[in-house]
Design a protein around this motif. Structure first.
Motif, PDB file in Angstrom:
ATOM      1  N   ILE A 168      19.354  22.894 -66.246  1.00 30.46           N
ATOM      2  CA  ILE A 168      18.625  23.448 -67.387  1.00 30.46           C
ATOM      3  C   ILE A 168      19.511  24.506 -68.046  1.00 30.46           C
ATOM      4  O   ILE A 168      20.481  24.970 -67.419  1.00 30.46           O
ATOM      5  CB  ILE A 168      17.269  24.047 -66.943  1.00 30.46           C
ATOM      6  CG1 ILE A 168      17.456  25.004 -65.753  1.00 30.46           C
ATOM      7  CG2 ILE A 168      16.309  22.951 -66.608  1.00 30.46           C
ATOM      8  CD1 ILE A 168      16.175  25.679 -65.312  1.00 30.46           C
ATOM      9  N   PRO A 169      19.253  24.847 -69.281  1.00 30.29           N
ATOM     10  CA  PRO A 169      18.060  24.542 -70.074  1.00 30.29           C
ATOM     11  C   PRO A 169      18.054  23.106 -70.589  1.00 30.29           C
ATOM     12  O   PRO A 169      19.103  22.480 -70.764  1.00 30.29           O
ATOM     13  CB  PRO A 169      18.149  25.529 -71.231  1.00 30.29           C
ATOM     14  CG  PRO A 169      19.619  25.747 -71.410  1.00 30.29           C
ATOM     15  CD  PRO A 169      20.177  25.732 -70.020  1.00 30.29           C
ATOM     16  N   ALA A 170      16.853  22.630 -70.835  1.00 32.09           N
ATOM     17  CA  ALA A 170      16.664  21.320 -71.444  1.00 32.09           C
ATOM     18  C   ALA A 170      15.340  21.340 -72.186  1.00 32.09           C
ATOM     19  O   ALA A 170      14.404  22.037 -71.778  1.00 32.09           O
ATOM     20  CB  ALA A 170      16.680  20.222 -70.392  1.00 32.09           C
ATOM     21  N   ASP A 185      20.062  18.929 -74.125  1.00 34.08           N
ATOM     22  CA  ASP A 185      20.653  19.521 -72.924  1.00 34.08           C
ATOM     23  C   ASP A 185      22.110  19.830 -73.244  1.00 34.08           C
ATOM     24  O   ASP A 185      22.612  19.494 -74.315  1.00 34.08           O
ATOM     25  CB  ASP A 185      20.516  18.593 -71.714  1.00 34.08           C
ATOM     26  CG  ASP A 185      21.186  17.246 -71.941  1.00 34.08           C
ATOM     27  OD1 ASP A 185      22.400  17.212 -72.233  1.00 34.08           O
ATOM     28  OD2 ASP A 185      20.498  16.214 -71.823  1.00 34.08           O
ATOM     29  N   ASN A 186      22.777  20.468 -72.310  1.00 31.91           N
ATOM     30  CA  ASN A 186      24.165  20.873 -72.549  1.00 31.91           C
ATOM     31  C   ASN A 186      25.158  20.099 -71.687  1.00 31.91           C
ATOM     32  O   ASN A 186      26.272  20.572 -71.444  1.00 31.91           O
ATOM     33  CB  ASN A 186      24.310  22.377 -72.294  1.00 31.91           C
ATOM     34  CG  ASN A 186      23.484  23.200 -73.271  1.00 31.91           C
ATOM     35  OD1 ASN A 186      23.351  22.834 -74.433  1.00 31.91           O
ATOM     36  ND2 ASN A 186      22.904  24.297 -72.801  1.00 31.91           N
ATOM     37  N   GLU A 187      24.772  18.918 -71.225  1.00 32.05           N
ATOM     38  CA  GLU A 187      25.621  18.152 -70.322  1.00 32.05           C
ATOM     39  C   GLU A 187      26.887  17.622 -71.004  1.00 32.05           C
ATOM     40  O   GLU A 187      27.949  17.588 -70.406  1.00 32.05           O
ATOM     41  CB  GLU A 187      24.818  17.001 -69.710  1.00 32.05           C
ATOM     42  CG  GLU A 187      23.678  17.493 -68.817  1.00 32.05           C
ATOM     43  CD  GLU A 187      22.888  16.341 -68.210  1.00 32.05           C
ATOM     44  OE1 GLU A 187      23.357  15.197 -68.256  1.00 32.05           O
ATOM     45  OE2 GLU A 187      21.801  16.611 -67.676  1.00 32.05           O
ATOM     46  N   GLU A 190      27.852  18.755 -76.587  1.00 32.36           N
ATOM     47  CA  GLU A 190      27.860  18.390 -78.000  1.00 32.36           C
ATOM     48  C   GLU A 190      27.422  19.534 -78.895  1.00 32.36           C
ATOM     49  O   GLU A 190      27.572  19.462 -80.129  1.00 32.36           O
ATOM     50  CB  GLU A 190      26.953  17.184 -78.231  1.00 32.36           C
ATOM     51  CG  GLU A 190      25.492  17.406 -77.847  1.00 32.36           C
ATOM     52  CD  GLU A 190      24.633  16.176 -78.078  1.00 32.36           C
ATOM     53  OE1 GLU A 190      24.583  15.723 -79.244  1.00 32.36           O
ATOM     54  OE2 GLU A 190      24.047  15.664 -77.104  1.00 32.36           O
ATOM     55  N   TYR A 191      26.899  20.596 -78.301  1.00 32.87           N
ATOM     56  CA  TYR A 191      26.434  21.736 -79.088  1.00 32.87           C
ATOM     57  C   TYR A 191      27.374  22.931 -78.981  1.00 32.87           C
ATOM     58  O   TYR A 191      27.009  24.052 -79.319  1.00 32.87           O
ATOM     59  CB  TYR A 191      25.029  22.136 -78.647  1.00 32.87           C
ATOM     60  CG  TYR A 191      24.045  20.999 -78.691  1.00 32.87           C
ATOM     61  CD1 TYR A 191      23.646  20.437 -79.905  1.00 32.87           C
ATOM     62  CD2 TYR A 191      23.534  20.442 -77.513  1.00 32.87           C
ATOM     63  CE1 TYR A 191      22.758  19.372 -79.945  1.00 32.87           C
ATOM     64  CE2 TYR A 191      22.636  19.385 -77.551  1.00 32.87           C
ATOM     65  CZ  TYR A 191      22.255  18.848 -78.764  1.00 32.87           C
ATOM     66  OH  TYR A 191      21.376  17.788 -78.794  1.00 32.87           O
ATOM     67  N   GLY A 192      28.579  22.688 -78.499  1.00 28.45           N
ATOM     68  CA  GLY A 192      29.567  23.749 -78.387  1.00 28.45           C
ATOM     69  C   GLY A 192      29.367  24.598 -77.143  1.00 28.45           C
ATOM     70  O   GLY A 192      28.521  24.323 -76.295  1.00 28.45           O
ATOM     71  N   GLU A 193      30.157  25.650 -77.044  1.00 32.75           N
ATOM     72  CA  GLU A 193      30.118  26.516 -75.864  1.00 32.75           C
ATOM     73  C   GLU A 193      28.790  27.247 -75.734  1.00 32.75           C
ATOM     74  O   GLU A 193      28.336  27.528 -74.632  1.00 32.75           O
ATOM     75  CB  GLU A 193      31.266  27.534 -75.934  1.00 32.75           C
ATOM     76  CG  GLU A 193      32.663  26.903 -75.836  1.00 32.75           C
ATOM     77  CD  GLU A 193      33.753  27.954 -75.844  1.00 32.75           C
ATOM     78  OE1 GLU A 193      33.411  29.167 -75.926  1.00 32.75           O
ATOM     79  OE2 GLU A 193      34.931  27.577 -75.788  1.00 32.75           O
ATOM     80  N   GLU A 194      28.174  27.559 -76.846  1.00 35.21           N
ATOM     81  CA  GLU A 194      26.907  28.284 -76.817  1.00 35.21           C
ATOM     82  C   GLU A 194      25.769  27.420 -76.286  1.00 35.21           C
ATOM     83  O   GLU A 194      24.819  27.907 -75.689  1.00 35.21           O
ATOM     84  CB  GLU A 194      26.553  28.766 -78.227  1.00 35.21           C
ATOM     85  CG  GLU A 194      25.274  29.593 -78.288  1.00 35.21           C
ATOM     86  CD  GLU A 194      24.888  29.962 -79.712  1.00 35.21           C
ATOM     87  OE1 GLU A 194      25.355  29.262 -80.643  1.00 35.21           O
ATOM     88  OE2 GLU A 194      24.137  30.928 -79.882  1.00 35.21           O
ATOM     89  N   GLY A 195      25.879  26.092 -76.477  1.00 35.24           N
ATOM     90  CA  GLY A 195      24.800  25.201 -76.091  1.00 35.24           C
ATOM     91  C   GLY A 195      23.770  25.090 -77.202  1.00 35.24           C
ATOM     92  O   GLY A 195      23.876  25.752 -78.242  1.00 35.24           O
TER      93      GLY A 195
END
Length: 218
Positions: A168-170, A185-187, A190-195
């Motif tokens: 998580i987070p998700a 999710d941040n797996e 794709e959303y950069g380092e920040e998530g």
């Protein structure tokens, strides 16, 4: 007139005055006592999960539930977008984004249902799901989290495995038809380092979904 006659007249006047009925004192509208009114009643919220163990603090509630029960709740939200946020108190990005989940509910109170699904429970027999309730209710109260707050009764690692989720987070976004539209999710980074964030990713997705949702016929 003689003194005797004058005395007789005075007695008649006094007698007439004593026989007058004295009018009862009236009370002005300003001094009338206001009628007692029944105390205001606070509408009791129906639990999201029937039969679930529920906690309450400062008008905010939380319930213990598993993922399957959460899915059943989602199916009942016909015509509404549902956002389910998976989080825990030891997840810093989760805590940072939690206020945005609450804000999203306030932005769309009639069109979106926001659900926080807490994953503090690790499956220890010595620490059942309700063992964190005091800490969680304090957090919910401070956040004014007037949303659907669920405390997972499924151990976190077990749920990760069943959902094929690394961490998580998700956040899961379900459409008005009850089907999953997007998992954030941040797996894959794709959303950069920040998530992913609500402001940059989830809210714009919700806005787009609402614009494309046909209005119900009157």
């Amino acid at each position: 007139m003689s003194a005797k006659s004058l005395c007789f007249v005075c007695c008649l006047i006094l007698l007439h005055g004593c026989n007058q009925n004295t009018p009862a004192p009236t009370t002005s509208p300003e001094t009338e006592a206001a009628p007692e009114t029944a105390p205001a009643t606070v509408e009791k919220k129906e639990p999201a999960i029937p039969g679930a163990k529920t906690f309450e603090k400062d008008g905010v509630t939380a319930e213990i539930a598993n993922w399957e029960e959460a899915q059943e709740f989602i199916k009942k939200q016909k015509g509404k977008i549902v956002v389910v946020d998976l989080w825990s108190t030891w997840c810093e990005p989760c805590l940072r984004e939690f206020p945005q989940l609450v804000a999203l509910q306030k932005k769309y109170p009639e069109k979106v249902v926001c659900v926080s699904f807490n994953l503090n429970y690790i499956g220890s027999k010595d620490s059942p799901p309700e063992s964190n309730s005091e800490e969680l209710m304090e957090f919910y109260s401070k956040q004014k989290a007037d949303i659907i707050n669920l405390i997972s009764s499924t151990p976190d690692e077990e749920l990760y495995e069943s959902l094929n989720l690394a961490a998580i987070p998700a956040a899961y976004v379900y459409g008005p038809d009850g089907k999953l539209k997007k998992r954030f999710d941040n797996e894959k980074q794709e959303y950069g380092e920040e998530g992913f964030t609500y402001e940059k990713h989830i809210v714009p997705t919700i806005d787009k979904m609402l614009k494309s949702t046909p209005k119900p016929e009157k």
